[in-house]
Design an enzyme around this catalytic site. Structure first.
Site, PDB file in Angstrom:
ATOM      1  CB  SER A 180      -0.889  -0.024   1.318  1.00 43.77           C
ATOM      2  OG  SER A 180      -2.016   0.752   0.924  1.00 43.77           O
TER       3      SER A 180
ATOM      4  CD  GLU B 290      -5.758  -3.878  -4.263  1.00 45.50           C
ATOM      5  OE1 GLU B 290      -5.397  -2.704  -3.788  1.00 45.50           O
ATOM      6  OE2 GLU B 290      -5.352  -4.935  -4.423  1.00 45.50           O
TER       7      GLU B 290
ATOM      8  CG  HIS C 189      -5.510  -2.344  -0.161  1.00 51.40           C
ATOM      9  ND1 HIS C 189      -4.800  -1.886  -1.376  1.00 51.40           N
ATOM     10  CD2 HIS C 189      -5.048  -1.548   1.004  1.00 51.40           C
ATOM     11  CE1 HIS C 189      -3.912  -1.191  -0.749  1.00 51.40           C
ATOM     12  NE2 HIS C 189      -3.803  -0.815   0.405  1.00 51.40           N
TER      13      HIS C 189
END
Length: 310
Positions: free
Chosen positions: A160, A254, A284
């Site tokens: 991320s 996502e 995610h």
């Protein structure tokens, strides 16, 4: 017979879809427990889950101080490879996350690769906005160099916002004309703070973890008043020429799917040895979850690392 096989395959496919839907609902519930409008409670909840899911008797976890910054080494309790090392950049939108939360991933990586993993607690926004986290990433990199690792001994991995950090670190090293790491592994990377990708809209209804309001808040916390197209903030806009071999994993469900696919396309165009795996029905950073697909994805990361370390 062919009709029978088709029926069996259809049943299997339906069962897989039902399992994915159930997992997505569970992840949404878990995420709602972790996420909190009180950012300090949000951080504490993440650490709780990280400690719960990341504990293992097979692991040795050692805390270190790097010029006032906390870091930790995650190692397997067995004979293992010492030549190469993984530098891990944790996610959390640059506002949350920690070494403890990242143990859901760092322990899996240490186990699947048999390599030492170094993770670090960079300063978080909004208390410490850009470029504080970037400065801390460079501090972690320099720490490994002082320990005697060469740039080519290091694989940088991030999930991320940590994927953003891993990319930005390479951009910064290039700017300073320093040697680059042996490779990059990016898990659901957040590459574009301008949110220009189509899946920010097309996956908005199915993503159980991220939504646009959350991403806007994280962007504002980290880079308010900055140029979001700055390659050190949104590495999608960087010149990726001569980047090291890169492996990207992303879930099909996502909103950051485009962040990954656009980066991959750009890297291929620049002749970077880049590979992308899109996991159907996944969300995610699904690799955090303790289920079969997550472990298989970690094994794929290990295969990539072994390939580039030959």
């Amino acid at each position: 017979m062919a009709l029978f096989d088709k029926s069996i395959n259809a049943l299997k496919k339906n069962k897989e879809q039902e399992q994915n839907q159930s997992l997505m609902k569970l992840i949404k519930r878990v995420h709602s427990v972790v996420e909190n409008t009180d950012i300090e409670k949000h951080r504490q909840s993440q650490d709780y889950f990280g400690a719960l899911l990341g504990n293992s008797k097979e692991m040795d976890i050692t805390s270190v101080d790097v010029e006032g910054m906390h870091g930790e080494w995650v190692r397997v309790n067995r004979v293992h490879m010492k030549k190469y090392v993984i530098l891990y950049c944790h996610g959390g939108g640059y506002s949350t996350g920690s070494c403890v939360y990242a143990r859901t991933l760092t322990t899996k990586l240490a186990c699947s690769t048999s390599m030492d993993v170094f993770c670090f607690d960079y300063r978080l926004a909004p208390e410490y906005p850009y470029p504080a986290a970037m400065e801390d990433a460079m501090k972690a990199w320099n720490y490994l160099m002082v320990l005697g690792y060469g740039a080519r001994d290091v694989i940088v991995i991030g999930d991320s916002a940590g994927g953003n950090m891993a990319l930005s670190l390479v951009v910064k090293l290039k700017e300073e004309e320093r040697l680059l790491p042996r490779g990059l592994v990016l898990l659901s990377p957040w590459t574009d703070l301008t949110a220009s990708g189509k899946t920010h809209e097309t996956r908005a209804e199915v993503d159980p973890v991220l939504d646009e309001e959350y991403l806007r808040q994280m962007t504002e916390n980290y880079a308010a008043g900055q140029d979001y197209e700055n390659p050190l903030i949104s590495p999608l806009f960087a010149d990726v020429t001569d980047f090291p071999p890169t492996y990207i994993q992303v879930g099909d469900n996502e909103v950051l799917l485009s962040d990954a696919t656009m980066l991959h396309k750009k890297m291929i165009k620049a002749n970077v040895p880049a590979r992308l795996d899109v996991y159907k029905g996944m969300w995610h950073v699904f690799q955090m979850s303790p289920f079969k697909t997550a472990y298989e994805a970690m094994d794929k990361c290990a295969e990539f690392i072994f390939d580039i370390c030959r």
